[in-house]
Design a protein around this motif. Structure first.
Motif, short mmCIF file in Angstrom:
data_model
loop_
_atom_site.label_atom_id
_atom_site.label_comp_id
_atom_site.label_asym_id
_atom_site.label_seq_id
_atom_site.Cartn_x
_atom_site.Cartn_y
_atom_site.Cartn_z
N SER A 94 52.55 48.14 60.81
CA SER A 94 53.37 46.96 60.63
C SER A 94 54.22 46.72 61.86
O SER A 94 54.78 47.66 62.43
CB SER A 94 54.27 47.15 59.40
N ASP A 95 54.29 45.46 62.28
CA ASP A 95 55.16 45.04 63.38
C ASP A 95 55.50 43.58 63.11
O ASP A 95 54.66 42.71 63.26
CB ASP A 95 54.44 45.20 64.72
N LYS A 96 56.73 43.33 62.69
CA LYS A 96 57.16 41.98 62.29
C LYS A 96 57.13 40.99 63.46
O LYS A 96 57.10 39.79 63.25
CB LYS A 96 58.56 42.01 61.67
N THR A 97 57.11 41.47 64.71
CA THR A 97 57.00 40.55 65.84
C THR A 97 55.58 39.99 65.96
O THR A 97 55.37 38.97 66.60
CB THR A 97 57.40 41.21 67.17
N LEU A 98 54.61 40.67 65.34
CA LEU A 98 53.22 40.22 65.38
C LEU A 98 52.86 39.42 64.14
O LEU A 98 52.21 38.39 64.23
CB LEU A 98 52.28 41.42 65.49
N ASN A 143 50.50 35.53 71.83
CA ASN A 143 51.13 34.99 73.03
C ASN A 143 50.61 35.69 74.27
O ASN A 143 50.42 36.90 74.27
CB ASN A 143 52.65 35.17 72.97
N GLY A 144 50.44 34.93 75.34
CA GLY A 144 49.97 35.49 76.60
C GLY A 144 51.10 36.17 77.36
O GLY A 144 52.27 36.08 76.99
N THR A 147 51.68 41.89 78.60
CA THR A 147 50.93 43.05 79.07
C THR A 147 51.54 44.36 78.60
O THR A 147 50.84 45.25 78.14
CB THR A 147 50.84 43.02 80.61
N GLU A 148 52.86 44.49 78.70
CA GLU A 148 53.51 45.74 78.28
C GLU A 148 53.34 45.98 76.79
O GLU A 148 53.08 47.11 76.36
CB GLU A 148 54.99 45.75 78.69
N LEU A 149 53.48 44.93 75.99
CA LEU A 149 53.28 45.06 74.55
C LEU A 149 51.84 45.47 74.25
O LEU A 149 51.60 46.34 73.41
CB LEU A 149 53.61 43.74 73.83
N ALA A 150 50.88 44.88 74.94
CA ALA A 150 49.47 45.22 74.73
C ALA A 150 49.22 46.70 75.07
O ALA A 150 48.51 47.40 74.34
CB ALA A 150 48.57 44.31 75.56
#
Length: 168
Positions: A94-98, A143-144, A147-150
């Motif tokens: 779970s990640d509420k930002t996603l 969102n594009g 990179t760090e989140l990916a």
């Protein structure tokens, strides 16, 4: 489900009024082993009816990289390129930002050598990751330029699957 065109008779297709169509942007981050190799823009089209959701990920620069999935609502089955994935853990990540919904963990219903690895999915978002079983991992974000989140997600999702023995 793959991206092939199927020919169905008119009587087997749902009327247009019974299909909801949603189009969203996705940005895919392709990792080989743990190294980010490229970022690609996709357009996600979701076709939703009472029994299923079809997800078509259209690569905006290379049509050979288009991919598709089919989700059966009643049975929680997920299909990719003719292979069935089964739900093994609900709300495993779970990640509420996603997404407001948690992601369920899916694995191949019948494991095969060098087959796709575990996948995180929820019906609202679609797939979060795709592991091709050959060292390449894809992370799908809304969102594009994330990179760090990916990179963080790629590591976290591997920990949530392989290191914690997803089959137990």
């Amino acid at each position: 489900m793959s991206c092939s065109n199927s020919k169905k008779s008119e009587k087997n297709q749902l009327p247009i009024s019974q299909i909801e169509k949603v189009i969203e942007n996705r940005f895919t981050y392709e990792f080989y082993v743990d190294s980010l190799k490229r970022e690609m823009a996709y357009e996600l089209t979701k076709k939703i009816n009472d029994s299923s959701i079809i997800y078509n990920y259209k690569n905006l620069s290379d049509s050979e990289k288009n991919i598709g999935f089919k989700f059966l609502k009643k049975t929680n089955q997920l299909f990719f390129i003719g292979t069935e994935f089964e739900l093994i853990k609900e709300n495993h990540y779970s990640d509420k930002t996603l997404s407001e919904q948690g992601f369920d963990l899916y694995v191949l219903a019948e494991p095969i050598d060098d087959g796709n690895g575990p996948m995180f999915f929820n019906p609202e978002y679609g797939i979060l990751n795709l592991d091709n079983g050959w060292g390449m991992d894809l992370i799908f974000l809304k969102n594009g330029q994330k990179t760090e989140l990916a990179k963080e997600l790629n590591i976290t999702l591997k920990e949530k699957t392989f290191y914690n023995n997803v089959y137990n």
